[in-house]
Design a protein around this motif. Sequence first.
Motif, PDB file in Angstrom:
ATOM      1  N   GLU A   1       0.842  -1.189   0.000  1.00 36.38           N
ATOM      2  CA  GLU A   1       0.000   0.000   0.000  1.00 36.38           C
ATOM      3  C   GLU A   1       0.880   1.242   0.000  1.00 36.38           C
ATOM      4  O   GLU A   1       2.068   1.178   0.345  1.00 36.38           O
ATOM      5  N   PRO A   2       0.326   2.403  -0.397  1.00 39.93           N
ATOM      6  CA  PRO A   2       1.145   3.615  -0.539  1.00 39.93           C
ATOM      7  C   PRO A   2       1.864   3.988   0.758  1.00 39.93           C
ATOM      8  O   PRO A   2       1.292   3.941   1.842  1.00 39.93           O
ATOM      9  N   MET A   3       3.106   4.364   0.598  1.00 42.46           N
ATOM     10  CA  MET A   3       3.925   4.815   1.715  1.00 42.46           C
ATOM     11  C   MET A   3       3.646   6.300   1.970  1.00 42.46           C
ATOM     12  O   MET A   3       3.408   7.059   1.020  1.00 42.46           O
ATOM     13  N   PRO A   4       3.660   6.740   3.228  1.00 44.85           N
ATOM     14  CA  PRO A   4       3.498   8.177   3.493  1.00 44.85           C
ATOM     15  C   PRO A   4       4.507   8.998   2.709  1.00 44.85           C
ATOM     16  O   PRO A   4       5.662   8.590   2.539  1.00 44.85           O
ATOM     17  N   ALA A   5       4.055  10.172   2.238  1.00 43.45           N
ATOM     18  CA  ALA A   5       4.870  10.978   1.326  1.00 43.45           C
ATOM     19  C   ALA A   5       6.225  11.337   1.927  1.00 43.45           C
ATOM     20  O   ALA A   5       7.253  11.290   1.237  1.00 43.45           O
ATOM     21  N   ALA A   6       6.255  11.703   3.217  1.00 47.58           N
ATOM     22  CA  ALA A   6       7.519  12.112   3.834  1.00 47.58           C
ATOM     23  C   ALA A   6       8.508  10.953   3.865  1.00 47.58           C
ATOM     24  O   ALA A   6       9.709  11.131   3.598  1.00 47.58           O
ATOM     25  N   LEU A   7       8.012   9.774   4.176  1.00 46.66           N
ATOM     26  CA  LEU A   7       8.891   8.607   4.213  1.00 46.66           C
ATOM     27  C   LEU A   7       9.314   8.212   2.802  1.00 46.66           C
ATOM     28  O   LEU A   7      10.480   7.864   2.560  1.00 46.66           O
ATOM     29  N   ALA A   8       8.378   8.289   1.858  1.00 43.65           N
ATOM     30  CA  ALA A   8       8.704   7.937   0.470  1.00 43.65           C
ATOM     31  C   ALA A   8       9.770   8.864  -0.094  1.00 43.65           C
ATOM     32  O   ALA A   8      10.630   8.442  -0.872  1.00 43.65           O
ATOM     33  N   ALA A   9       9.726  10.128   0.319  1.00 46.58           N
ATOM     34  CA  ALA A   9      10.720  11.082  -0.175  1.00 46.58           C
ATOM     35  C   ALA A   9      12.120  10.687   0.257  1.00 46.58           C
ATOM     36  O   ALA A   9      13.084  10.818  -0.510  1.00 46.58           O
ATOM     37  N   ARG A  10      12.249  10.180   1.467  1.00 50.52           N
ATOM     38  CA  ARG A  10      13.574   9.754   1.945  1.00 50.52           C
ATOM     39  C   ARG A  10      14.077   8.574   1.116  1.00 50.52           C
ATOM     40  O   ARG A  10      15.257   8.507   0.777  1.00 50.52           O
ATOM     41  N   PHE A  11      13.184   7.655   0.782  1.00 53.84           N
ATOM     42  CA  PHE A  11      13.602   6.507  -0.029  1.00 53.84           C
ATOM     43  C   PHE A  11      13.940   6.937  -1.448  1.00 53.84           C
ATOM     44  O   PHE A  11      14.875   6.432  -2.058  1.00 53.84           O
ATOM     45  N   THR A  12      13.166   7.875  -1.975  1.00 53.43           N
ATOM     46  CA  THR A  12      13.425   8.349  -3.327  1.00 53.43           C
ATOM     47  C   THR A  12      14.775   9.040  -3.405  1.00 53.43           C
ATOM     48  O   THR A  12      15.568   8.815  -4.328  1.00 53.43           O
ATOM     49  N   ASP A  13      15.075   9.869  -2.387  1.00 54.21           N
ATOM     50  CA  ASP A  13      16.372  10.557  -2.362  1.00 54.21           C
ATOM     51  C   ASP A  13      17.512   9.563  -2.246  1.00 54.21           C
ATOM     52  O   ASP A  13      18.534   9.673  -2.930  1.00 54.21           O
ATOM     53  N   ARG A  14      17.330   8.559  -1.386  1.00 56.10           N
ATOM     54  CA  ARG A  14      18.404   7.584  -1.173  1.00 56.10           C
ATOM     55  C   ARG A  14      18.621   6.730  -2.406  1.00 56.10           C
ATOM     56  O   ARG A  14      19.744   6.492  -2.841  1.00 56.10           O
ATOM     57  N   ASP A  15      17.514   6.264  -3.006  1.00 61.25           N
ATOM     58  CA  ASP A  15      17.641   5.413  -4.188  1.00 61.25           C
ATOM     59  C   ASP A  15      18.139   6.199  -5.392  1.00 61.25           C
ATOM     60  O   ASP A  15      18.812   5.675  -6.266  1.00 61.25           O
TER      61      ASP A  15
END
Length: 685
Positions: free
Chosen positions: A670-684
């Motif tokens: 299911e969708p990840m919270p936007a703030a947490l997803a942003a951290r993963f997007t930046d890291r990846d």
Amino acid sequence: MPDRSTARAGQAPAVAGPGDLRNVVLIGCAGVGKTTLAESLAHAAGAVGRPGKVADGTTVSDHEPIEHQQQRSVQLSVLPLEWRGTKINLIDPPGHPDFAADLRAALHAADAAVFVVSATDPVTAPTRALWRECAAENIPRAIAVAKLDIARGSLDDILTACHDAFGLGPDTLRPLFLPVHHDGRPDGSVDLLTGHTYGQADPLPDTAPARESLVEAIAGQDDTLMEQYLTGDTPDTDSLEAGMRREVLACALHPAVPTSEHGLGATELLDLITTTFPTPAERTRPAPDCDPDGPLAAQVVRVTGDAYVGRVSLLRLYAGTLRPDTRIRLTGPGHPADQDAEERVTGLTSPFGKLQRPVPHAVAGDLVCAAKLTTARAGDTVQEPGHSAELDTWTLPEPLLPVAVEAHSKADDDKLSQALSRLAAEDPALRLEQNPDTHQLVLWCTGEAHAEAVLERLRNRHGVHVDTVEHKVALRETFGTAAAGHGRLVKQSGGHGQYAICDLEVEPLPAGSGFEFQEHVVGGAVPKHFIPSVEKGVRAQLAKGVATGHPLVDIRVTLTDGKAHSVDSSDSAFQNAAALALRDAAEHAVIRLLEPVAAVGVLLPDDYLGAVLGDLSARRGRVLGTETGGPGLILLRAEVPELELARYAVDLRSLTHGTAEFTRAHLRHEPMPAALAARFTDRDG
């Protein structure tokens, strides 16, 4: 005082039949003095020259270097003792909850238990949990009160605390021996039934009140004894001992024995085991009738690796007699019914801690080790070819702590797979996973202590070094909005070039829908034979993702238009163009990161419900409800993101003092919270 056994260190006790055997498991939490008590019993029985030491000076309970480093047992140990013509197989499993697989194997192999509690802190939460586990197996139990010499409370106070904590009925827990103190230290004891004295028991204390209470507890369950007691005719000692034995076997009475680190209670406990605990033939089991002359029926209790002889399997015999050179058949979950595993038993040994002593045979009811059974697994049934005697196995704890590892070097990588396969065969609580999504090698363990033991065995036993790395969960991507994409591949470099143009429309689908592909091409803009190439290219890009490198799911892709060239178009060209079109669509859409969510069930004492609820809330968990999980227990059901469960096995144990357990099963993404997803997007990125 009874005479000491005539057994000598280094010799395996002889057994004539099941009536000469007692299989006893020591149950207790880490740190209560359980292994110290086992070594005192071995010393009292004459099996070792001084407590814990054999002829070469090593400790009888030593198995692996990590046991020295951490000062705790990590592996089940067996000490065969001889006492007054009876062989006692003393089974000492680790007390740490990470090694519950060994505890449950020990409970299955034993016929009775000595429950070891510390006089300094007898009613800890893990102690209560262990008592419930023993009670669930309906095992006759006695209680050994350890560390009595350093406790401030009286034996009566300690037993009262145990009685209340374990929820026992009236007259269920009674001392069988009273300690005798000299200068404030217990140096002897008195048997309340027989009057025998042990150690320095002079002058004798007043034993009349305690003896009367014990006699009442025994007589209360026997009409003949009760009639004698009520008429003032005190039952004779033999009748009382027989009555007590009946009550112990029925789990209606739990005699208590005071012990100390200086040897108090060792002789008393050996006497109690031989006179009161059941023989293998007296325990009701889903197994044959314990006939030494019947067909062989045994079970693998534990499998370990030995540097010199290879795999060593500890067997509990339920029927028949096992001899070297016997052909056996192994059955169990790891052996398909149509692929019987037949092997030959080469030699038999009696385990004594880490030592192995050759024996000529083993009879029904006994414990024995067989070397080099290459297909044996814990829980397997061992039987003669042509006979069927499938035995029930025990429930294993689910390994819920993930430890991701990488080989330290190329040389380690070459040996890693084989070493882990051997460890997994020996350790039923270890699960290996080669995750296809994260491409990580994950060791699923029951806790940190278990993980440390596994990694230590890799290093010291197999010479393989690994590095632990951050455990990754399998994330997914999806389109949050619809978008269109254009993919154009036009290359000319002499000879045949590459030409393909694709126009795609992408729209999100409900969670769990997967992937759909459609084509609405008009006028043959994309030849029919290239449409499968477009779908193939889209699927290849789905696996790679479009934003963070995680697979793309739950979308519908429609091919709406395109162009082809009569010479330069090809399957490969349209695959590449389709991938370009999907990536182009992603540039014009909102891409959402999906995280896996697990269905979690937590079984816990109701005392800790508030703390566990608060912790789950902090982990972004959604509580679905609670229900009764047993006396004093609650089963809590929740949905929790798997990112929050990496260390939950450790944290839950700490939060509930080792009394709770949980299960997890993948539910959905299911969708990840936007703030947490942003951290993963930046890291990846």
